[in-house]
Design a protein around this motif. Structure first.
Motif, PDB file in Angstrom:
ATOM      1  N   THR A 164     -86.783 -46.581   9.973  1.00  0.00           N
ATOM      2  CA  THR A 164     -86.837 -47.318   8.714  1.00  0.00           C
ATOM      3  C   THR A 164     -87.515 -46.487   7.625  1.00  0.00           C
ATOM      4  OG1 THR A 164     -88.867 -48.426   9.490  1.00  0.00           O
ATOM      5  CG2 THR A 164     -86.796 -49.625   9.731  1.00  0.00           C
ATOM      6  N   ILE A 229     -80.149 -52.418  14.541  1.00  0.00           N
ATOM      7  CA  ILE A 229     -80.873 -53.616  14.101  1.00  0.00           C
ATOM      8  C   ILE A 229     -81.550 -53.360  12.756  1.00  0.00           C
ATOM      9  CG2 ILE A 229     -82.859 -55.110  14.598  1.00  0.00           C
ATOM     10  CD1 ILE A 229     -82.146 -54.834  17.568  1.00  0.00           C
ATOM     11  N   ALA A 230     -82.152 -52.175  12.612  1.00  0.00           N
ATOM     12  CA  ALA A 230     -82.808 -51.817  11.351  1.00  0.00           C
ATOM     13  C   ALA A 230     -81.789 -51.769  10.211  1.00  0.00           C
ATOM     14  CB  ALA A 230     -83.520 -50.475  11.488  1.00  0.00           C
ATOM     15  N   PHE A 232     -78.949 -53.376  10.079  1.00  0.00           N
ATOM     16  CA  PHE A 232     -78.527 -54.755   9.824  1.00  0.00           C
ATOM     17  C   PHE A 232     -79.530 -55.464   8.921  1.00  0.00           C
ATOM     18  CE2 PHE A 232     -78.910 -59.266  10.948  1.00  0.00           C
ATOM     19  CZ  PHE A 232     -77.639 -59.709  10.590  1.00  0.00           C
ATOM     20  N   ILE A 233     -80.804 -55.274   9.189  1.00  0.00           N
ATOM     21  CA  ILE A 233     -81.852 -55.904   8.370  1.00  0.00           C
ATOM     22  C   ILE A 233     -81.788 -55.388   6.939  1.00  0.00           C
ATOM     23  CG2 ILE A 233     -84.348 -56.111   8.018  1.00  0.00           C
ATOM     24  CD1 ILE A 233     -84.657 -56.039  11.069  1.00  0.00           C
ATOM     25  N   PHE A 234     -81.650 -54.059   6.778  1.00  0.00           N
ATOM     26  CA  PHE A 234     -81.538 -53.482   5.441  1.00  0.00           C
ATOM     27  C   PHE A 234     -80.295 -54.013   4.721  1.00  0.00           C
ATOM     28  CE2 PHE A 234     -84.546 -50.101   6.705  1.00  0.00           C
ATOM     29  CZ  PHE A 234     -85.318 -50.058   5.555  1.00  0.00           C
ATOM     30  N   LEU A 236     -78.719 -56.827   5.266  1.00  0.00           N
ATOM     31  CA  LEU A 236     -78.899 -58.247   4.954  1.00  0.00           C
ATOM     32  C   LEU A 236     -79.786 -58.423   3.725  1.00  0.00           C
ATOM     33  CD1 LEU A 236     -78.413 -61.188   5.771  1.00  0.00           C
ATOM     34  CD2 LEU A 236     -80.452 -61.035   7.235  1.00  0.00           C
ATOM     35  N   VAL A 237     -80.873 -57.657   3.680  1.00  0.00           N
ATOM     36  CA  VAL A 237     -81.778 -57.736   2.526  1.00  0.00           C
ATOM     37  C   VAL A 237     -81.048 -57.318   1.251  1.00  0.00           C
ATOM     38  CG1 VAL A 237     -83.844 -56.732   1.473  1.00  0.00           C
ATOM     39  CG2 VAL A 237     -83.876 -57.408   3.878  1.00  0.00           C
TER      40      VAL A 237
END
Length: 256
Positions: A164, A229-230, A232-234, A236-237
């Motif tokens: 990240t 996963i990281a 995906f989070i980025f 989504l944000v």
């Protein structure tokens, strides 16, 4: 695409070669170094961990920085040198060709090396703090099981924080060079370029050196999962942020 690649190589091969040699020299030095040889990065890292957490470390010859209370050692494997190499090659190979003048290209290479050193100490300090405290809570609340072992948790923490951080600094460098990766055509650049360099150093080099084995396979699956996963989070944000901007524009337009 091929013509563009040939043009990039023709005008920047010296700088790409310089990036390779810098990474190779650091990697070779790191692979053949003891804790005593790595105090140039271990000492400021131990200091930064103390600033962040109040945990003090004592240096022991040929072992590293030790804290007996938490049974934690900042040794060669915790130095963050590999992350520093990844950051260096990511910054050099992704952006040096954007500089128009030769002088600026050399400045960018030098800046990439110096910044990567400082950035590695900064990020590694947080990784070590999380690696000290999270296992305590996982053990206290019995979160460990047959799959989630202390060793795998340590890998997950390191991968998530390192990747990240690399992803973040890659985006920042893109803005510095006015390469705003928000178009659909830039999706590969935005998400896969830092992941590519991260995997090349962590998996490609061990594969070339030792070949394919079960240990490397398990490690590859684990860090790939964490990186996805990281991302995906980025993503989504970013999606939620852009949706908020669109809604704001629509409301303002409706109000007018």
């Amino acid at each position: 695409m091929i013509i563009k690649m040939k043009s990039l190589l023709k005008h920047n091969w010296v700088f790409y070669l310089s990036g390779f040699l810098i990474a190779f020299v650091i990697k070779y030095f790191y692979s053949n170094s003891s804790c005593n040889d790595l105090r140039w990065i271990l000492t400021p890292t131990a200091w930064w961990v103390r600033v962040l957490s109040g945990i003090t470390f004592e240096y022991k010859e040929s072992i590293g920085y030790i804290n007996d209370q938490f049974r934690f050692i900042i040794a060669s494997s915790c130095s963050g040198v590999e992350f520093m190499i990844i950051t260096i090659v990511t910054l050099i190979y992704s952006f040096v060709h954007l500089a128009r003048k030769m002088r600026m290209k050399f400045y960018w290479i030098a800046l990439s090396v110096v910044f990567s050193y400082i950035f590695t100490i900064f990020v590694n300090g947080f990784r070590i703090v999380f690696s000290i405290y999270l296992p305590i809570y996982f053990n206290r609340f019995s979160f460990y099981n047959e799959w989630l072992t202390p060793e795998r948790l340590h890998t997950v923490i390191g991968t998530f924080i390192y990747f990240t951080s690399l992803f973040f600094i890659y985006q920042v460098a893109g803005y510095v060079w006015k390469e705003i990766y928000d178009a659909k055509s830039k999706i590969i650049s935005k998400y896969l370029v830092p992941m590519f360099w991260y995997f090349i150093i962590l998996l490609g080099v061990p594969f070339l050196r030792n070949g394919y084995n079960d240990g490397l396979k398990e490690y590859a699956i684990l860090i790939t999962s964490v990186c996805l996963i990281a991302i995906f989070i980025f993503g989504l944000v970013t999606f939620l942020r852009n949706s908020g901007k669109i809604d704001t524009v629509r409301k303002n337009g409706h109000g007018e």
